[in-house]
Design a protein around this motif. Sequence first.
Motif, PDB file in Angstrom:
ATOM      1  N   UNK A 300       0.843  -1.201   0.000  1.00  0.00           N
ATOM      2  CA  UNK A 300       0.000   0.000   0.000  1.00  0.00           C
ATOM      3  C   UNK A 300       0.876   1.248   0.000  1.00  0.00           C
ATOM      4  N   UNK A 301       0.470   2.252  -0.787  1.00  0.00           N
ATOM      5  CA  UNK A 301       1.143   3.554  -0.808  1.00  0.00           C
ATOM      6  C   UNK A 301       0.070   4.634  -0.771  1.00  0.00           C
ATOM      7  N   UNK A 302       0.122   5.513   0.246  1.00  0.00           N
ATOM      8  CA  UNK A 302      -0.870   6.568   0.448  1.00  0.00           C
ATOM      9  C   UNK A 302      -0.201   7.934   0.390  1.00  0.00           C
ATOM     10  N   UNK A 367      -2.345   3.602  -3.885  1.00  0.00           N
ATOM     11  CA  UNK A 367      -2.088   2.402  -4.685  1.00  0.00           C
ATOM     12  C   UNK A 367      -2.120   1.186  -3.755  1.00  0.00           C
ATOM     13  N   UNK A 368      -2.943   0.220  -4.093  1.00  0.00           N
ATOM     14  CA  UNK A 368      -2.978  -1.051  -3.371  1.00  0.00           C
ATOM     15  C   UNK A 368      -2.713  -2.159  -4.400  1.00  0.00           C
ATOM     16  N   UNK A 369      -1.686  -2.965  -4.155  1.00  0.00           N
ATOM     17  CA  UNK A 369      -1.292  -4.001  -5.115  1.00  0.00           C
ATOM     18  C   UNK A 369      -1.128  -5.341  -4.396  1.00  0.00           C
ATOM     19  N   UNK A 370      -1.709  -6.385  -4.979  1.00  0.00           N
ATOM     20  CA  UNK A 370      -1.633  -7.750  -4.439  1.00  0.00           C
ATOM     21  C   UNK A 370      -0.483  -8.486  -5.106  1.00  0.00           C
ATOM     22  N   UNK A 371       0.430  -9.022  -4.284  1.00  0.00           N
ATOM     23  CA  UNK A 371       1.555  -9.819  -4.763  1.00  0.00           C
ATOM     24  C   UNK A 371       1.407 -11.246  -4.241  1.00  0.00           C
ATOM     25  N   UNK A 372       0.935 -12.180  -5.091  1.00  0.00           N
ATOM     26  CA  UNK A 372       0.741 -13.562  -4.621  1.00  0.00           C
ATOM     27  C   UNK A 372       2.049 -14.331  -4.584  1.00  0.00           C
TER      28      UNK A 372
END
Length: 382
Positions: A300-302, A367-372
Motif C-alpha cells: 500500500x502507498x498513500x 495504490x494497493x497491489x496484491x503480490x501472490x
Amino acid sequence: MTPPPPTTSQPPVCSLETSTAGILHIGPAHRIRESELRIVVSNPGRHALACDKIMLTMPVGKGADDVSDAPDQLRLSAEADAWALTSVGNGRFELVPTGPGAAGRLEPGARLVLPLTGVNPNSLPGAALLTTDVHWRTDTTTHLETAGFRMLKADRTDYISSFTASASGIDRGHTVTLTWKGRPKAGRPPYWLYIGTKLPQKVDQAPHMDADGNGRFGPLTLTETTAFMLLVETKDAGGALTYGKTLAVTVRNPDLVVGELSSNGTVMLMGKPTSLLNTLSGDKAFARTYTASTDGMIAACLERGDGSAPANLTAVVSAPGGSGGAGHTTRACARTLKSPENALVPVPKGATVELGVNAESGTYAAQLTWYPMGVGTLTPST
C-alpha cells in the motif's frame, strides 16, 4: 563401495517380478503354470550407466519363508544370453554380463530384463524375502544399490490379477480411478486399499467389488504424487498370508510440504501482481473485502491530497477459513503533504482481508497491489 553421487547421476531402480502376477506358484498351480522370476533394472536418470553385476539372494530350504530347496536348478532364460548366472552358495547367485561391452549399459530410460527359470518353490505356502544388490557405475567409480522384495508362495493365481489407475500422470486437482480384478464373491478374502499415508479402506464388498471380482474405486482428486497398494489377507494350508500390488500416480505441479528447503540456483515465488486500487485523486472512501487463495502480500502507498485531510489505510486480516484464530490489523496514515506513507500487509492462504482507504475531507492518492506467492488471487466478496 562409495555412495552414489547426489547431483550427477540417479541410481538404477531394481524390481523383482514374476510371470504369474507376483505370486510364486506351488502345488497344482505350479503344475499348470510354472512361475518365472524376472530381475528388472531400469535407469530413471539423465545419464547412461553401466550395470556390472547383480547379486540375487533367496532363502533356501523347505520352510514357509524359504523359496526353494533345489536352488541348483535356477537358470537364466535363453533370451538373456548376454549374461551369465553362477551360484556362489547359501542361496546367493551372481549375474554378470558376458557379451559385448554394451550388454550391461543402460541409456536414460532403458530397462534390463533378466528372466530366471527353474525357481521350483517348495510346497509350503508362505512369503519369502529376496534381495538384489546392483553394482553400477557411470565412470570408474562403482556404487551399490540394494533392494528387498517379499514374494508370496501360493496355490492360487487370482488374488489380484490386475491393479491399474486410469492415468499414470495427471495435473494437480484432476482425478484418477483405480480398477482391479480379484477373487469372485464366493470365498473372497478381505481386500484393503491403501491411499498414500491414509488409513486403509476395506474394499471387498459393493460398491467397490462386484460378484465377479471386478473392483473400482474413485474418482479420486489428487494434489500430490500418490502411491496406492491393494492388499489381500488370506489363509492357506501354511497359515495366514498377505499379498499385494502397488502403483503410483504422478501429479504435475503438485502440492509440496517440506521441513527445510534450500536452493543453489534461482528461486521464483512471486506471482503476477494485481492492482486493487490506483487513484491520484480519490474523493470517496474505498472499502472492499477479499479472500486469499494463496499466501501473499498487499503493498500500500498513500499520499495526502493538497488541502485535504490525512489519508488513512486500515487492513483487517482474519484467520484462514474462519477458524477463529488470531488475525492482525495494519493501519497507516499519510499526514504530511508530498510525503507518501507505505505499508505491507501479509495475507495467509484462506484468510479474508477487509481494506479501507479514506480521507475525512478532500482527496487522496492511493495504490494497493496484491503480490501472490505463486499462482493465486484475492477474490472479492459478493
